[in-house]
Design a protein around this motif. Structure first.
Motif, PDB file in Angstrom:
ATOM      1  N   PRO A 133       0.819  -1.238  -0.099  1.00 19.11           N
ATOM      2  CA  PRO A 133       0.033   0.200  -0.049  1.00 19.11           C
ATOM      3  C   PRO A 133       0.931   1.288  -0.045  1.00 19.11           C
ATOM      4  O   PRO A 133       2.201   1.398   0.398  1.00 19.11           O
ATOM      5  CB  PRO A 133      -0.868  -0.078   1.294  1.00 19.11           C
ATOM      6  CG  PRO A 133      -0.127  -1.050   2.337  1.00 19.11           C
ATOM      7  CD  PRO A 133       0.857  -2.103   1.274  1.00 19.11           C
ATOM      8  N   ALA A 134       0.281   2.363  -0.225  1.00 21.04           N
ATOM      9  CA  ALA A 134       0.907   3.856  -0.351  1.00 21.04           C
ATOM     10  C   ALA A 134       1.566   3.861   1.094  1.00 21.04           C
ATOM     11  O   ALA A 134       1.006   3.579   2.199  1.00 21.04           O
ATOM     12  CB  ALA A 134      -0.105   4.703  -0.631  1.00 21.04           C
ATOM     13  N   PRO A 135       2.730   4.350   1.223  1.00 18.53           N
ATOM     14  CA  PRO A 135       3.458   4.724   2.414  1.00 18.53           C
ATOM     15  C   PRO A 135       2.246   5.586   3.532  1.00 18.53           C
ATOM     16  O   PRO A 135       1.879   6.342   3.088  1.00 18.53           O
ATOM     17  CB  PRO A 135       4.722   5.503   2.264  1.00 18.53           C
ATOM     18  CG  PRO A 135       5.024   5.097   0.621  1.00 18.53           C
ATOM     19  CD  PRO A 135       3.478   4.690   0.135  1.00 18.53           C
ATOM     20  N   LEU A 136       2.502   5.194   4.737  1.00 17.93           N
ATOM     21  CA  LEU A 136       1.577   6.034   5.738  1.00 17.93           C
ATOM     22  C   LEU A 136       2.772   7.110   6.325  1.00 17.93           C
ATOM     23  O   LEU A 136       4.077   6.987   6.551  1.00 17.93           O
ATOM     24  CB  LEU A 136       1.288   5.114   6.693  1.00 17.93           C
ATOM     25  CG  LEU A 136       0.491   4.101   6.562  1.00 17.93           C
ATOM     26  CD1 LEU A 136       0.168   3.046   7.810  1.00 17.93           C
ATOM     27  CD2 LEU A 136      -1.087   4.675   6.351  1.00 17.93           C
ATOM     28  N   SER A 137       2.258   8.321   6.631  1.00 16.15           N
ATOM     29  CA  SER A 137       2.775   9.200   7.361  1.00 16.15           C
ATOM     30  C   SER A 137       3.061   8.651   8.727  1.00 16.15           C
ATOM     31  O   SER A 137       2.184   8.269   9.420  1.00 16.15           O
ATOM     32  CB  SER A 137       1.862  10.389   7.429  1.00 16.15           C
ATOM     33  OG  SER A 137       2.438  11.311   8.642  1.00 16.15           O
ATOM     34  N   GLU A 138       4.183   9.219   9.602  1.00 19.70           N
ATOM     35  CA  GLU A 138       4.606   8.716  10.877  1.00 19.70           C
ATOM     36  C   GLU A 138       3.542   9.450  11.599  1.00 19.70           C
ATOM     37  O   GLU A 138       3.244   8.950  13.077  1.00 19.70           O
ATOM     38  CB  GLU A 138       5.761   9.115  11.348  1.00 19.70           C
ATOM     39  CG  GLU A 138       6.016  10.633  11.148  1.00 19.70           C
ATOM     40  CD  GLU A 138       7.514  11.107  11.909  1.00 19.70           C
ATOM     41  OE1 GLU A 138       8.055  10.414  12.823  1.00 19.70           O
ATOM     42  OE2 GLU A 138       8.050  12.133  11.399  1.00 19.70           O
ATOM     43  N   LYS A 139       2.652  10.417  11.238  1.00 13.18           N
ATOM     44  CA  LYS A 139       1.606  10.938  12.203  1.00 13.18           C
ATOM     45  C   LYS A 139       0.207  10.339  11.925  1.00 13.18           C
ATOM     46  O   LYS A 139      -0.852  10.908  12.359  1.00 13.18           O
ATOM     47  CB  LYS A 139       1.705  12.499  11.765  1.00 13.18           C
ATOM     48  CG  LYS A 139       2.927  13.385  11.805  1.00 13.18           C
ATOM     49  CD  LYS A 139       2.572  14.213  13.267  1.00 13.18           C
ATOM     50  CE  LYS A 139       3.718  15.113  13.067  1.00 13.18           C
ATOM     51  NZ  LYS A 139       4.989  14.878  13.841  1.00 13.18           N
ATOM     52  N   ALA A 140       0.134   9.327  10.960  1.00 15.59           N
ATOM     53  CA  ALA A 140      -1.272   8.595  11.020  1.00 15.59           C
ATOM     54  C   ALA A 140      -1.784   8.182  12.203  1.00 15.59           C
ATOM     55  O   ALA A 140      -1.025   7.934  13.099  1.00 15.59           O
ATOM     56  CB  ALA A 140      -0.830   7.455  10.163  1.00 15.59           C
ATOM     57  N   LEU A 141      -3.068   8.714  12.534  1.00 19.99           N
ATOM     58  CA  LEU A 141      -3.559   8.541  13.677  1.00 19.99           C
ATOM     59  C   LEU A 141      -3.955   6.723  13.629  1.00 19.99           C
ATOM     60  O   LEU A 141      -4.394   6.137  12.865  1.00 19.99           O
ATOM     61  CB  LEU A 141      -5.010   9.214  13.913  1.00 19.99           C
ATOM     62  CG  LEU A 141      -4.559  10.885  13.900  1.00 19.99           C
ATOM     63  CD1 LEU A 141      -5.892  11.569  13.665  1.00 19.99           C
ATOM     64  CD2 LEU A 141      -3.910  10.919  15.370  1.00 19.99           C
ATOM     65  N   PRO A 142      -4.606   6.256  14.842  1.00 22.73           N
ATOM     66  CA  PRO A 142      -5.144   5.087  15.227  1.00 22.73           C
ATOM     67  C   PRO A 142      -6.235   5.132  14.352  1.00 22.73           C
ATOM     68  O   PRO A 142      -7.023   5.962  13.999  1.00 22.73           O
ATOM     69  CB  PRO A 142      -5.364   4.930  16.572  1.00 22.73           C
ATOM     70  CG  PRO A 142      -4.328   5.850  17.128  1.00 22.73           C
ATOM     71  CD  PRO A 142      -4.088   6.945  16.147  1.00 22.73           C
ATOM     72  N   ASP A 143      -6.392   3.772  13.683  1.00 23.47           N
ATOM     73  CA  ASP A 143      -7.573   3.722  12.747  1.00 23.47           C
ATOM     74  C   ASP A 143      -7.669   4.262  11.479  1.00 23.47           C
ATOM     75  O   ASP A 143      -8.497   4.472  10.618  1.00 23.47           O
ATOM     76  CB  ASP A 143      -8.920   4.031  13.516  1.00 23.47           C
ATOM     77  CG  ASP A 143     -10.171   3.314  13.075  1.00 23.47           C
ATOM     78  OD1 ASP A 143     -10.311   2.116  12.711  1.00 23.47           O
ATOM     79  OD2 ASP A 143     -11.249   4.090  12.919  1.00 23.47           O
ATOM     80  N   THR A 144      -6.510   4.636  10.942  1.00 21.95           N
ATOM     81  CA  THR A 144      -6.033   4.947   9.511  1.00 21.95           C
ATOM     82  C   THR A 144      -6.201   3.863   8.591  1.00 21.95           C
ATOM     83  O   THR A 144      -5.764   2.787   8.796  1.00 21.95           O
ATOM     84  CB  THR A 144      -4.672   5.619   9.582  1.00 21.95           C
ATOM     85  OG1 THR A 144      -4.825   6.717  10.347  1.00 21.95           O
ATOM     86  CG2 THR A 144      -4.326   6.027   8.080  1.00 21.95           C
ATOM     87  N   TYR A 145      -6.787   3.949   7.457  1.00 19.92           N
ATOM     88  CA  TYR A 145      -7.009   2.749   6.489  1.00 19.92           C
ATOM     89  C   TYR A 145      -5.623   2.627   5.916  1.00 19.92           C
ATOM     90  O   TYR A 145      -5.014   3.613   5.349  1.00 19.92           O
ATOM     91  CB  TYR A 145      -8.162   3.389   5.384  1.00 19.92           C
ATOM     92  CG  TYR A 145      -8.195   2.454   4.171  1.00 19.92           C
ATOM     93  CD1 TYR A 145      -9.006   1.393   4.183  1.00 19.92           C
ATOM     94  CD2 TYR A 145      -7.363   2.712   3.112  1.00 19.92           C
ATOM     95  CE1 TYR A 145      -8.853   0.479   3.100  1.00 19.92           C
ATOM     96  CE2 TYR A 145      -7.295   1.625   2.061  1.00 19.92           C
ATOM     97  CZ  TYR A 145      -8.084   0.737   1.912  1.00 19.92           C
ATOM     98  OH  TYR A 145      -8.178   0.086   0.870  1.00 19.92           O
TER      99      TYR A 145
END
Length: 193
Positions: A3-15
């Motif tokens: 999948p597309a990389p996530l930001s280190e700031k992604a919150l819990p429950d991020t798709y």
């Protein structure tokens, strides 16, 4: 799956991603290995993977396995690997130890090094990689080495004939993602007799 990389700031429950198995009867999805720190949760019926908690950059990339199991026969299953990367966010702007620096320069000196400016950036990698430039001031009489932050005169000065003080605004810019950040420092150069 990648999948597309996530930001280190992604919150819990991020798709994160949806896993999908083609099969004649409904399947049950589960994370079976590789997510030892428990960053991800999967919906057993839809196959949608979401984050379970805040992400720590240093733990990534994480490669975990998802299993799709026949809902009526647990002996029939298949597995797929999911690789999740996290992008370091540019948290900090560069900062100079002092926002104002005063330097003296004797008249009639050939072009010379005046001062080395050094900014700090608390980010790592490209987010902490700095280049320097002149934002405002006399670019004909001064230049800065964009890699080292050393400010040079490019001419000699005459105390009697020219201004006796020059104000140069220097910036340090990081190579951050998603956006670059800047810090500023004003250098006052006094020409002395």
């Amino acid at each position: 799956y990648q999948p597309a990389p996530l930001s280190e700031k992604a919150l819990p429950d991020t798709y994160v991603v949806q896993i999908s198995a083609l099969y004649k009867v409904p399947v049950i999805y589960s994370v079976v290995s590789g997510d030892e720190k428990g960053y991800f949760i999967i919906d057993s019926s839809t196959g949608i993977v979401r984050t379970r908690k805040n992400l720590k950059l240093e733990d990534f990339p994480v490669v975990f396995n998802v299993q799709a199991t026949d809902s009526s026969d647990a002996n029939i299953f298949n597995q797929v690997s999911v690789t999740v990367e996290v992008i370091d966010v540019n948290d900090f702007p560069p900062a100079f130890p002092s926002s104002l620096v005063e330097e003296r320069l004797e008249e009639n000196v050939p072009p010379t090094q005046i001062v080395q400016l050094k900014a700090q950036d608390n980010d790592t990698g490209r987010n902490g990689f700095l280049t320097y430039g002149i934002l405002s001031g006399d670019r004909l009489k001064f230049r800065i080495d964009e890699a080292t932050g050393i400010l040079y005169s490019t001419a000699s000065f005459d105390y009697e004939e020219e201004p006796r003080e020059y104000q140069i605004v220097i910036y340090a810019e990081d190579d951050g993602i998603p956006e670059k950040k800047r810090g500023y420092c004003t250098v006052i150069i006094k020409i002395i007799d």
